[in-house]
Write a protein that holds these residues in place. Structure first.
Motif, PDB file in Angstrom:
ATOM      1  N   VAL A 158       0.858  -1.188   0.000  1.00  0.00           N
ATOM      2  CA  VAL A 158       0.000   0.000   0.000  1.00  0.00           C
ATOM      3  C   VAL A 158       0.893   1.236   0.000  1.00  0.00           C
ATOM      4  N   VAL A 159       0.679   2.135  -0.973  1.00  0.00           N
ATOM      5  CA  VAL A 159       1.502   3.346  -1.109  1.00  0.00           C
ATOM      6  C   VAL A 159       0.587   4.562  -1.196  1.00  0.00           C
ATOM      7  N   TYR A 160       0.877   5.576  -0.370  1.00  0.00           N
ATOM      8  CA  TYR A 160       0.084   6.814  -0.324  1.00  0.00           C
ATOM      9  C   TYR A 160       0.796   7.897  -1.125  1.00  0.00           C
ATOM     10  N   HIS A 161       0.041   8.634  -1.955  1.00  0.00           N
ATOM     11  CA  HIS A 161       0.593   9.719  -2.768  1.00  0.00           C
ATOM     12  C   HIS A 161      -0.163  11.014  -2.518  1.00  0.00           C
ATOM     13  N   GLU A 162       0.564  12.115  -2.549  1.00  0.00           N
ATOM     14  CA  GLU A 162      -0.040  13.451  -2.632  1.00  0.00           C
ATOM     15  C   GLU A 162       0.509  14.105  -3.885  1.00  0.00           C
ATOM     16  N   LYS A 163      -0.406  14.589  -4.738  1.00  0.00           N
ATOM     17  CA  LYS A 163       0.011  15.139  -6.027  1.00  0.00           C
ATOM     18  C   LYS A 163      -1.004  16.176  -6.485  1.00  0.00           C
ATOM     19  N   GLY A 164      -0.534  17.376  -6.737  1.00  0.00           N
ATOM     20  CA  GLY A 164      -1.420  18.429  -7.224  1.00  0.00           C
ATOM     21  C   GLY A 164      -2.530  18.780  -6.270  1.00  0.00           C
ATOM     22  N   GLY A 165      -2.240  18.697  -4.968  1.00  0.00           N
ATOM     23  CA  GLY A 165      -3.255  19.034  -3.978  1.00  0.00           C
ATOM     24  C   GLY A 165      -4.254  17.928  -3.712  1.00  0.00           C
ATOM     25  N   ARG A 166      -4.069  16.789  -4.354  1.00  0.00           N
ATOM     26  CA  ARG A 166      -4.960  15.643  -4.151  1.00  0.00           C
ATOM     27  C   ARG A 166      -4.186  14.517  -3.481  1.00  0.00           C
ATOM     28  N   SER A 167      -4.918  13.725  -2.692  1.00  0.00           N
ATOM     29  CA  SER A 167      -4.310  12.547  -2.085  1.00  0.00           C
ATOM     30  C   SER A 167      -4.992  11.304  -2.643  1.00  0.00           C
ATOM     31  N   HIS A 168      -4.229  10.250  -2.873  1.00  0.00           N
ATOM     32  CA  HIS A 168      -4.788   8.996  -3.362  1.00  0.00           C
ATOM     33  C   HIS A 168      -3.917   7.834  -2.904  1.00  0.00           C
ATOM     34  N   MET A 169      -4.477   6.664  -2.955  1.00  0.00           N
ATOM     35  CA  MET A 169      -3.798   5.468  -2.458  1.00  0.00           C
ATOM     36  C   MET A 169      -3.653   4.437  -3.563  1.00  0.00           C
ATOM     37  N   HIS A 170      -2.446   3.846  -3.667  1.00  0.00           N
ATOM     38  CA  HIS A 170      -2.194   2.737  -4.588  1.00  0.00           C
ATOM     39  C   HIS A 170      -2.109   1.448  -3.782  1.00  0.00           C
ATOM     40  N   VAL A 171      -2.721   0.391  -4.290  1.00  0.00           N
ATOM     41  CA  VAL A 171      -2.638  -0.908  -3.639  1.00  0.00           C
ATOM     42  C   VAL A 171      -2.279  -1.957  -4.696  1.00  0.00           C
ATOM     43  N   VAL A 172      -1.293  -2.798  -4.371  1.00  0.00           N
ATOM     44  CA  VAL A 172      -0.891  -3.872  -5.285  1.00  0.00           C
ATOM     45  C   VAL A 172      -1.011  -5.198  -4.536  1.00  0.00           C
ATOM     46  N   TRP A 173      -1.754  -6.133  -5.138  1.00  0.00           N
ATOM     47  CA  TRP A 173      -1.909  -7.464  -4.547  1.00  0.00           C
ATOM     48  C   TRP A 173      -1.233  -8.525  -5.402  1.00  0.00           C
ATOM     49  N   GLN A 174      -0.839  -9.608  -4.765  1.00  0.00           N
ATOM     50  CA  GLN A 174      -0.398 -10.812  -5.470  1.00  0.00           C
ATOM     51  C   GLN A 174      -1.644 -11.613  -5.828  1.00  0.00           C
ATOM     52  N   ARG A 175      -1.815 -11.901  -7.110  1.00  0.00           N
ATOM     53  CA  ARG A 175      -3.001 -12.627  -7.558  1.00  0.00           C
ATOM     54  C   ARG A 175      -2.873 -14.137  -7.375  1.00  0.00           C
ATOM     55  N   THR A 176      -1.670 -14.638  -7.225  1.00  0.00           N
ATOM     56  CA  THR A 176      -1.458 -16.087  -7.147  1.00  0.00           C
ATOM     57  C   THR A 176      -1.716 -16.608  -5.741  1.00  0.00           C
ATOM     58  N   ASP A 177      -2.621 -17.554  -5.625  1.00  0.00           N
ATOM     59  CA  ASP A 177      -2.840 -18.267  -4.364  1.00  0.00           C
ATOM     60  C   ASP A 177      -1.861 -19.448  -4.351  1.00  0.00           C
ATOM     61  N   VAL A 178      -0.769 -19.309  -3.613  1.00  0.00           N
ATOM     62  CA  VAL A 178       0.316 -20.287  -3.633  1.00  0.00           C
ATOM     63  C   VAL A 178      -0.147 -21.646  -3.099  1.00  0.00           C
ATOM     64  N   GLU A 179      -0.968 -21.637  -2.063  1.00  0.00           N
ATOM     65  CA  GLU A 179      -1.424 -22.904  -1.465  1.00  0.00           C
ATOM     66  C   GLU A 179      -2.261 -23.726  -2.445  1.00  0.00           C
ATOM     67  N   LYS A 180      -3.125 -23.053  -3.200  1.00  0.00           N
ATOM     68  CA  LYS A 180      -3.975 -23.760  -4.169  1.00  0.00           C
ATOM     69  C   LYS A 180      -3.301 -23.900  -5.528  1.00  0.00           C
ATOM     70  N   GLY A 181      -2.219 -23.144  -5.728  1.00  0.00           N
ATOM     71  CA  GLY A 181      -1.489 -23.230  -6.999  1.00  0.00           C
ATOM     72  C   GLY A 181      -2.265 -22.680  -8.183  1.00  0.00           C
ATOM     73  N   LYS A 182      -3.050 -21.620  -7.962  1.00  0.00           N
ATOM     74  CA  LYS A 182      -3.809 -21.023  -9.054  1.00  0.00           C
ATOM     75  C   LYS A 182      -3.910 -19.511  -8.861  1.00  0.00           C
ATOM     76  N   VAL A 183      -4.304 -18.827  -9.929  1.00  0.00           N
ATOM     77  CA  VAL A 183      -4.431 -17.373  -9.896  1.00  0.00           C
ATOM     78  C   VAL A 183      -5.882 -17.007  -9.593  1.00  0.00           C
ATOM     79  N   ILE A 184      -6.071 -16.041  -8.707  1.00  0.00           N
ATOM     80  CA  ILE A 184      -7.417 -15.601  -8.327  1.00  0.00           C
ATOM     81  C   ILE A 184      -8.016 -14.775  -9.452  1.00  0.00           C
TER      82      ILE A 184
END
Length: 350
Positions: free
Chosen positions: A97-123
């Motif tokens: 999770v990364v927080y940005h402030e740019k041009g007077g606005r605030s927004h949040m970036h979120v990056v997830w891992q799509r691979t479920d390692v235990e099940k061995g498949k992509v969500i």
């Protein structure tokens, strides 16, 4: 509130984007579920997890953008991220999770891992567009934020306009000041058009009136950057209004011009290349002709010198005559040997 996202690859470029210096403030809020707390390495590990499957996109990148004037507490941000994670079916997956402030606005970036390692498949994050849209409306109600006009349109336009001006080398404030000054100082429509051309913009007709098209094919609203109503701009530019092309036609004509320039440049390069190659071939052939005669002579000289060297290196084996000698050489050598023996007899009485 604007919520958007999609599956993607390219962890290195994504990390570069998240840590880009054009943001006024960057805060790495959270990196969890990975072996490292370094953002670049964590994203790389998330993407590598997809290698156990056939998926080409092992990451899911999303953004949460509240309206400019709406306050967001840390609890609001965390609730937004957790709720998005739950609705996308990515609960308990490694995330950054990364927080940005740019041009007077605030927004949040979120990056997830799509691979479920235990099940061995992509969500599968299907129907994510509608999930994000519904999430934005629900969060507005929960936080007491005003509902965005027509869903996304107003805020999307502001965000897109900012990105366009940045790609053209300005901030929105800088571009607005420059265009407004040109509009006010050039009362003659043709002079204004010429001044805009020098600044790197052409006038065209868009869906909502007169627009400016940059050299990078970015479209900017003339009404917004001059703070003038549509009818006033049309009245001011009336003498040249009929001569202006529609945006689509203008872009096509520019593309054709560019293609012609590229083709002309390519043709010229090909001609130069052909001339150079022909000149080189002619030079080479001429040099080869001269060199051949020199080489033949050198080869002949070498053979003669080599033969003389070999003759001087003959040993006394086989009566001082080597097998490579001709019959006349053998006779000469025998005669010399007889003369040497006779000389010794005379001098030493042998």
């Amino acid at each position: 509130m604007i919520c958007k996202g999609g599956k993607r690859s390219g962890s290195a470029s994504l990390a570069t984007h998240l840590l880009k210096n054009d943001n006024e403030r960057i805060v790495i809020v959270e990196v969890k579920g990975t072996a490292t707390q370094d953002l670049s390495e964590a994203l790389k590990d998330m993407e590598l997890a997809s290698k156990i499957t056939k998926a080409k996109t092992g990451l899911y990148h999303a953004q949460i953008n509240p309206a400019k004037d709406e306050a967001m507490t840390p609890e609001f941000w965390k609730h937004s991220v957790d709720e998005m994670e739950k609705r996308l079916g990515l609960k308990d997956q490694p995330r950054a999770v990364v927080y940005h402030e740019k041009g007077g606005r605030s927004h949040m970036h979120v990056v997830w891992q799509r691979t479920d390692v235990e099940k061995g498949k992509v969500i599968d994050t299907k129907n994510d567009y509608y999930i994000h849209k519904k999430l934005g409306r629900d969060l507005e109600k929960q936080f007491g934020h005003k509902r965005l006009k027509d869903g996304f349109s107003e805020n999307w336009e502001q965000m897109n306009e900012r990105q366009q001006t940045i790609r053209d080398g300005y901030t929105p404030k800088q571009l607005k000041a420059r265009i407004k000054k040109l509009y006010e100082t050039h009362q003659d429509p043709k002079e204004f058009q010429h001044a805009l051309k020098k600044a790197g913009f052409d006038l065209a007709i868009g869906n909502r009136g007169v627009v400016m098209v940059s050299e990078r094919q970015e479209i900017h609203s003339l009404m917004r950057y001059t703070a003038t109503k549509k009818k006033d701009i049309e009245q001011h530019l009336k003498p040249i209004l009929k001569d202006l092309q529609k945006v689509e036609e203008f872009k096509k004509s520019k593309t054709k011009e560019k293609t012609k320039k590229v083709t002309r440049s390519f043709d010229l390069k090909q001609v130069k290349k052909a001339i150079a190659e022909n000149a080189f071939d002619m030079l080479t052939r001429d040099e080869i002709g001269k060199s051949s005669a020199k080489f033949d002579k050198l080869k002949q000289d070498f053979k003669e010198k080599e033969w003389e060297r070999k003759k001087s290196e003959f040993t006394d084996n086989n009566d001082g005559i080597t097998r490579s000698r001709s019959l006349s050489d053998k006779e000469k050598q025998a005669r010399k040997e007889r003369e040497r023996q006779e000389k010794n007899k005379r001098e030493y009485g042998r």
